[in-house]
Design a protein around this motif. Structure first.
Motif, mmCIF file in Angstrom:
data_model
loop_
_atom_site.group_PDB
_atom_site.id
_atom_site.type_symbol
_atom_site.label_atom_id
_atom_site.label_comp_id
_atom_site.label_asym_id
_atom_site.label_seq_id
_atom_site.Cartn_x
_atom_site.Cartn_y
_atom_site.Cartn_z
ATOM 1 N N ASN A 246 45.301 36.614 21.862
ATOM 2 C CA ASN A 246 44.150 35.903 22.431
ATOM 3 C C ASN A 246 43.838 36.488 23.807
ATOM 4 O O ASN A 246 44.119 35.850 24.828
ATOM 5 N N PRO A 247 43.278 37.702 23.857
ATOM 6 C CA PRO A 247 43.026 38.340 25.156
ATOM 7 C C PRO A 247 42.074 37.561 26.049
ATOM 8 O O PRO A 247 42.223 37.566 27.274
ATOM 9 N N SER A 248 41.115 36.883 25.460
ATOM 10 C CA SER A 248 40.145 36.121 26.257
ATOM 11 C C SER A 248 40.826 35.065 27.109
ATOM 12 O O SER A 248 40.415 34.808 28.245
ATOM 13 N N ALA A 249 41.887 34.455 26.567
ATOM 14 C CA ALA A 249 42.593 33.409 27.303
ATOM 15 C C ALA A 249 43.164 33.947 28.604
ATOM 16 O O ALA A 249 43.155 33.264 29.628
ATOM 17 N N SER A 250 43.650 35.187 28.558
ATOM 18 C CA SER A 250 44.204 35.809 29.769
ATOM 19 C C SER A 250 43.101 36.320 30.681
ATOM 20 O O SER A 250 43.155 36.133 31.905
ATOM 21 N N VAL A 251 42.105 36.946 30.090
ATOM 22 C CA VAL A 251 41.016 37.542 30.872
ATOM 23 C C VAL A 251 40.249 36.491 31.668
ATOM 24 O O VAL A 251 39.903 36.691 32.834
ATOM 25 N N TYR A 252 40.011 35.340 31.059
ATOM 26 C CA TYR A 252 39.184 34.327 31.716
ATOM 27 C C TYR A 252 39.946 33.516 32.765
ATOM 28 O O TYR A 252 39.336 32.730 33.491
ATOM 29 N N THR A 253 41.263 33.699 32.857
ATOM 30 C CA THR A 253 42.018 33.024 33.921
ATOM 31 C C THR A 253 41.887 33.773 35.243
ATOM 32 O O THR A 253 42.208 33.219 36.304
ATOM 33 N N LEU A 254 41.400 35.003 35.188
ATOM 34 C CA LEU A 254 41.264 35.832 36.388
ATOM 35 C C LEU A 254 39.835 35.756 36.919
ATOM 36 O O LEU A 254 38.895 35.509 36.150
ATOM 37 N N PRO A 255 39.645 35.982 38.221
ATOM 38 C CA PRO A 255 38.313 35.821 38.819
ATOM 39 C C PRO A 255 37.291 36.836 38.326
ATOM 40 O O PRO A 255 37.642 37.952 37.922
ATOM 41 N N VAL A 256 36.036 36.418 38.353
ATOM 42 C CA VAL A 256 34.927 37.339 38.078
ATOM 43 C C VAL A 256 34.710 38.176 39.324
ATOM 44 O O VAL A 256 34.538 37.631 40.422
#
Length: 205
Positions: free
Chosen positions: A26-36
């Motif tokens: 679930n890469p999105s779960a990790s990616v979306y925890t980091l800032p834009v």
């Protein structure tokens, strides 16, 4: 147990571990925890390249699996799909247009990757050993490009994705070289250095 058989078993285990890795589930779960963070032109260009380059790997492995029936190609092709998904999670996060508009095997918008697909498939259809060397070559290119791109970004989420892609590609490299060993064949690096290749094969960090 013969060394070549042992290496082959270890290589298969590496592929399974790479495919089943937590990040790629679930890469999105990790990616979306980091800032834009702001994307530079080079960061955007790199993401678009890697999205299609991961498809290149998947498509060639599927094609060579159809040709030779070697399970390693099929297994790693499935892992490459998870790599494609990981890059897509970044594209979605930053609302970037996906360069993949046709999921058909062997179809690319990037003309260089399109040519590379034809060239590498032709090479890989010559023999089993050539096919396995093509697999190693693709991972070689992938690692080379990712090493370069990760140095060009300071975005935490992009670094996270690229670091996981590199780890996966190194596992795949070990798998292909392990298979080549069973045929008493070797692979020489074409993009990274041979020193870097040996470090990967020995899993030296």
């Amino acid at each position: 147990m013969k060394k070549s058989i042992l290496v082959g078993i270890m290589a298969l285990i590496l592929v399974v571990v790479s495919f089943a890795g937590g990040f790629f589930n679930n890469p999105s779960a990790s990616v979306y925890t980091l800032p834009v963070e702001t994307l530079s032109a080079s960061e955007t260009e790199g993401l678009l390249l890697m999205r299609e380059e991961e498809k290149l790997a998947r498509d060639i492995y599927l094609t060579l699996y159809d040709t030779w029936g070697i399970q390693t190609f099929y297994n790693i092709a499935q892992a490459e799909q998870t790599h494609m998904n990981a890059v897509k999670s970044i594209l979605d996060k930053y609302d970037l247009q996906d360069p993949i508009t046709d999921y058909t095997v062997g179809v690319f918008n990037n003309k260089e990757l399109q040519k590379l697909y034809y060239d590498l498939v032709a090479e890989g259809q010559k023999s089993v050993i050539d096919a396995l060397k093509v697999g190693a070559t693709i991972e070689d290119l992938d690692i080379y490009d990712l090493d370069k791109l990760i140095k060009e970004t300071d975005n935490q989420d992009i670094k996270l994705v690229y670091e996981n892609l590199i780890s996966g590609s190194e596992n795949h490299m070990r798998a292909f070289v392990g298979q080549l060993d069973r045929y008493n064949a070797t692979y020489s690096a074409q993009y990274i250095t041979n020193e870097e290749l040996q470090e990967i094969l020995l899993n030296i960090k």
